[in-house]
Design an enzyme around this catalytic site. Structure first.
Site, PDB file in Angstrom:
ATOM      1  N   TYR A  60       0.858  -1.174   0.000  1.00 50.29           N
ATOM      2  CA  TYR A  60       0.000   0.000   0.000  1.00 50.29           C
ATOM      3  C   TYR A  60       0.900   1.232   0.000  1.00 50.29           C
ATOM      4  CZ  TYR A  60      -3.862  -3.074   1.537  1.00 50.29           C
ATOM      5  OH  TYR A  60      -4.804  -4.072   1.654  1.00 50.29           O
ATOM      6  N   PHE A 205     -13.358  -5.190   1.061  1.00 48.36           N
ATOM      7  CA  PHE A 205     -14.514  -4.511   0.455  1.00 48.36           C
ATOM      8  C   PHE A 205     -15.780  -4.820   1.255  1.00 48.36           C
ATOM      9  CE2 PHE A 205     -12.790  -4.078  -4.182  1.00 48.36           C
ATOM     10  CZ  PHE A 205     -11.863  -3.154  -3.733  1.00 48.36           C
TER      11      PHE A 205
END
Length: 287
Positions: A60, A205
């Site tokens: 990330y 998600f």
């Protein structure tokens, strides 16, 4: 509702509603996102609100999210678990390269230890199984790191039930991460195996990457509870299974507060039935 807490690997207890750091980086999880001071503030507020599971990854940014976690939270509060991932190399916002050779995994883990300023990573997750490397070699490398005290528990990201079963023949697995939410339950067989084996399931998600905020069922139930659709989606996960440990991510302090308040939403049996019936992607029956 099931317990607000879950014990990873039999010895590491966390609050089930955690915080994910992907949204602290730019589009495609690439580069910085805004002022680092805002990200630091969000991370610190998450811990102030009682979050004990912070989920991040070395790619990330790359590296940016781990560095922000250390800047914001080191020295770490007692009981705070930092989970990170390795096994994927990024070369652009759209390029992901699986890298599961034992020497690569070791180098990635040791780099994460330095960035996070940790002696031991509480949960180290294999971000993707490398199809070019035998599973036994990949998990063997992580097992060696665990034996050396560099990681406490091993997790897997994006696997199916058969892969998890095979992995459990090789070593202890404390967690999995797969896409799972009100409208996407294709990983239901994996969830059932996690329940049977006491393995944490960290759904990624959990808000459908924003799509659940427009779902009519979530919206109608939210109105009845004085909540938001996102809070209903998170509350459903907490009600759905005691092993589900969502770690929704955001770079917004207000959105963080909203997400964490989802733990206080109590869905009725009728709410749960409506939400259970809302999924357009239920798995096919197993033979």
């Amino acid at each position: 509702m099931a317990s607000e807490r879950f014990t990873l690997g039999g010895d590491t207890t966390v609050r089930r509603l955690g915080y994910g750091t992907a949204q602290l980086t730019g589009p495609g999880y690439w580069g910085p996102r805004g002022d680092a001071r805002d990200a630091v503030a969000v991370l610190r507020r998450a811990v102030e609100r009682g979050v004990t599971l912070i989920d991040t990854a070395d790619n990330y940014g790359p590296s940016i999210a781990e560095e922000l976690v250390a800047e914001a939270l080191h020295p770490y509060a007692e009981g705070l678990v930092v989970a990170t991932k390795g096994g994927v190399v990024r070369t652009s916002d759209r390029a992901w390269h699986i890298a599961g050779r034992p020497e690569q995994l070791r180098a990635m883990c040791e780099a994460s230890l330095r960035r996070l300023r940790l002696d031991t990573i509480g949960l180290y997750q294999l971000h993707r199984l490398d199809p070019e490397v035998p599973m036994a070699e990949q998990l063997g490398a992580l097992g060696e790191l665990r034996d050396e005290g560099k990681i406490r528990h091993i997790g897997l990201d994006t696997v199916d039930a058969e892969q998890l079963a095979a992995a459990l023949e090789l070593t202890d697995i404390a967690s999995v991460q797969n896409r799972y939410n009100v409208l996407d339950r294709t990983s239901e067989p994996l969830l059932k195996l996690c329940e049977a084996r006491g393995i944490a399931f960290l759904p990624w998600f959990p808000l459908g990457n924003g799509s659940l905020t427009a779902d009519p069922v979530c919206s109608e139930i939210a109105a009845a509870h004085g909540a938001t659709p996102g809070q209903i989606a998170l509350a459903w996960l907490l009600h759905r299974s005691p092993v589900l440990c969502p770690t929704p991510g955001t770079g917004s302090r207000a959105h963080l507060e909203e997400n964490l308040d989802a733990a206080d939403v109590r869905l009725t049996a009728a709410d749960l039935t409506r939400l259970d019936d809302a999924s357009p992607s239920k798995p096919a029956p197993q033979a």
